[in-house]
Design an enzyme around this catalytic site. Structure first.
Site, PDB file in Angstrom:
ATOM      1  N   HIS A  68      49.731  48.826  42.217  1.00  0.00           N
ATOM      2  CA  HIS A  68      48.411  48.311  41.880  1.00  0.00           C
ATOM      3  C   HIS A  68      47.323  48.985  42.703  1.00  0.00           C
ATOM      4  O   HIS A  68      46.257  49.350  42.182  1.00  0.00           O
ATOM      5  CB  HIS A  68      48.399  46.796  42.103  1.00  0.00           C
ATOM      6  CG  HIS A  68      47.095  46.152  41.796  1.00  0.00           C
ATOM      7  ND1 HIS A  68      46.480  45.295  42.676  1.00  0.00           N
ATOM      8  CD2 HIS A  68      46.275  46.247  40.723  1.00  0.00           C
ATOM      9  CE1 HIS A  68      45.331  44.883  42.156  1.00  0.00           C
ATOM     10  NE2 HIS A  68      45.186  45.439  40.974  1.00  0.00           N
ATOM     11  N   GLU A  71      46.623  52.441  41.368  1.00  0.00           N
ATOM     12  CA  GLU A  71      45.779  52.405  40.165  1.00  0.00           C
ATOM     13  C   GLU A  71      44.305  52.351  40.553  1.00  0.00           C
ATOM     14  O   GLU A  71      43.468  53.068  39.984  1.00  0.00           O
ATOM     15  CB  GLU A  71      46.157  51.197  39.305  1.00  0.00           C
ATOM     16  CG  GLU A  71      45.271  50.998  38.089  1.00  0.00           C
ATOM     17  CD  GLU A  71      45.125  49.538  37.706  1.00  0.00           C
ATOM     18  OE1 GLU A  71      43.991  49.130  37.380  1.00  0.00           O
ATOM     19  OE2 GLU A  71      46.140  48.802  37.753  1.00  0.00           O
ATOM     20  N   HIS A  72      43.972  51.520  41.547  1.00  0.00           N
ATOM     21  CA  HIS A  72      42.589  51.435  42.013  1.00  0.00           C
ATOM     22  C   HIS A  72      42.126  52.773  42.591  1.00  0.00           C
ATOM     23  O   HIS A  72      41.017  53.241  42.297  1.00  0.00           O
ATOM     24  CB  HIS A  72      42.459  50.356  43.086  1.00  0.00           C
ATOM     25  CG  HIS A  72      42.313  48.975  42.543  1.00  0.00           C
ATOM     26  ND1 HIS A  72      41.153  48.235  42.681  1.00  0.00           N
ATOM     27  CD2 HIS A  72      43.174  48.186  41.847  1.00  0.00           C
ATOM     28  CE1 HIS A  72      41.308  47.055  42.097  1.00  0.00           C
ATOM     29  NE2 HIS A  72      42.538  46.998  41.598  1.00  0.00           N
ATOM     30  N   GLU A 148      40.764  40.571  44.778  1.00  0.00           N
ATOM     31  CA  GLU A 148      41.393  40.316  43.482  1.00  0.00           C
ATOM     32  C   GLU A 148      42.549  39.345  43.633  1.00  0.00           C
ATOM     33  O   GLU A 148      42.729  38.430  42.825  1.00  0.00           O
ATOM     34  CB  GLU A 148      41.875  41.639  42.872  1.00  0.00           C
ATOM     35  CG  GLU A 148      42.369  41.525  41.443  1.00  0.00           C
ATOM     36  CD  GLU A 148      42.735  42.868  40.845  1.00  0.00           C
ATOM     37  OE1 GLU A 148      43.241  42.877  39.703  1.00  0.00           O
ATOM     38  OE2 GLU A 148      42.534  43.902  41.508  1.00  0.00           O
TER      39      GLU A 148
END
Length: 428
Positions: A68, A71-72, A148
């Site tokens: 994750h 991806e950022h 998040e």
């Protein structure tokens, strides 16, 4: 250019009495990249995706959250342009370029005008293959990912779902939250994230899919030029987990109502009885005509939100029943869920149940073919999980052949063992 070319056409996407047909093409290049396309006449757009067959389940324990976080970071700038220039390029294409990470894949995608397809492909491949991994950007994105995760934790339904997954899959990576472990994310260094990125590019399947006004040959040429290094290097397979049943009761200060989550083991995407599970899920709790919705909401008024969800994966799956009910009614709601399940397990679906469920699923499949992004996603998932493309008419034939005995069989196979989680408001 290619070591393998498969043609699955004409791929009839509508019933035989309607004449439109589409040819789906699939090519595996010498560099190990799989290229899939469907050309849709009359379209002015292209839905395009790059899918890496690597998700949160493919991480090591000390990498929990790297998929994750990566991806950022891929959106923070490349070796050719900084983050502002990347954002400007994305906006110039209509602002639809995006990405997401799940447990078994990471997907970069967008829908653009056909005239911009080459530019969109260049941008997506640049994001994936040429990140700059700036130290300051990494510090910033660690905070963003932490925010998040904090937002997700404030959503009681999501939080309870994560707790249930941790219970049924134990220490297996499928139990880990896709957003990641806070400590692992805080410890992620530029060097370690770069090594992780290089590893997944070398080891993970890569599928490029385009649907719309697209030329298959051009797409293959772009992919061959963009990915020159060796791919498909063997990686250590993460075995399927064992399912753990039981019961757990939690209390959460943010909860305003009781959340009931029941889980059972389900099938993989490639299972022969996959569509029997899909039909069973529709009948159990997949819509407003389902047993759970009719009984808990329409007849008894116990739950505003109630549903059943099937999540098949590459070697296993989970089947979830969910209901949110006022805290004082949680006992009645749980009893009603148990009654619905017991009724179906004893008697199976009626003929009327089978008719409406199969008709509804057939319509959903056909309506989905009208959406280029849905078609793109289906083609990608078929290749990722099955290693082939499945014509819609084949799916329709398989769906039509599902009978009540098959539905009863998978219901009993799955729900002989279950895990029950109840999340209640904190006592005042």
């Amino acid at each position: 250019m290619a070591t393998q070319v498969d043609r699955y056409g004409p791929l009839l996407l509508l019933p035989p009495d309607m004449t439109r047909a589409v040819e789906a093409l699939c090519t595996t290049l010498d560099n190990g990249v799989t290229v899939i396309s469907e050309r849709l006449p009359g379209r002015r757009s292209v839905a395009l995706s790059l899918t890496v067959g690597n998700g949160s389940r493919d991480q090591a324990p000390d990498e929990n959250g790297f998929a994750h976080l990566l991806e950022h970071m891929l959106f923070k700038g490349s070796t050719e342009r900084d983050g502002d220039a990347l954002n400007a390029a994305m906006e110039s294409l209509g602002g639809t370029i995006n990405a997401f990470t799940d447990r078994e894949s990471t997907v970069f995608h967008g829908t653009v005008l056909a005239e911009d397809a080459a530019d969109a492909f260049t941008l997506l491949t640049e994001l994936l293959t040429k990140p700059r991994f700036d130290h300051a950007d990494l510090r910033l994105e660690k905070r963003v990912v932490a925010q998040e995760a904090a937002m997700a934790a404030e959503d009681v339904e999501d939080w309870a779902q994560e707790r249930a997954l941790a219970e049924i899959w134990g220490t297996h990576p499928l139990a880990w939250p896709v957003l990641g472990n806070a400590q692992c994310i805080r410890s992620a260094s530029r060097k370690r994230l770069q090594a992780y990125h290089q590893r997944i590019l070398a080891e993970s399947p890569l599928i490029i899919t385009a649907v719309g006004e697209v030329e298959h040959g051009a797409l293959c040429t772009w992919a061959e030029a963009a990915f020159r290094g060796p791919r498909g290097r063997a990686r250590t397979a993460v075995p399927a987990p064992g399912f753990h049943g039981g019961q757990k009761r939690l209390r959460r200060a943010q909860a305003q109502q009781a959340h009931l989550i029941w889980m059972a083991p389900a099938c993989s995407v490639a299972a022969e009885d996959y569509l029997a599970y899909v039909v069973a899920n529709a009948i159990l709790g997949g819509g407003t005509a389902s047993y759970l919705f009719r009984e808990l909401r329409e007849k008894r008024g116990l739950a505003y939100q109630v549903f059943s969800h099937l999540d098949p994966l590459r070697d296993c799956g989970e089947w979830t029943l969910y209901a949110a009910t006022p805290g004082a009614q949680h006992v009645q709601a749980a009893a009603a869920m148990a009654e619905v399940l017991a009724t179906l397990l004893e008697h199976g679906p009626t003929a009327a149940d089978m008719i409406w469920a199969k008709r509804s699923l057939r319509i959903q499949l056909l309506l989905g073919q009208e959406d280029a992004e849905i078609r793109m996603s289906r083609l990608t998932r078929q290749w990722l999980y099955l290693g082939r493309l499945v014509p819609a008419e084949e799916s329709l034939r398989t769906l039509a052949a599902v009978d009540a005995d098959a539905v009863l069989r998978v219901l009993r196979k799955a729900w002989t063992e279950r895990f029950e989680l109840m999340c209640l408001p904190t006592r005042r």
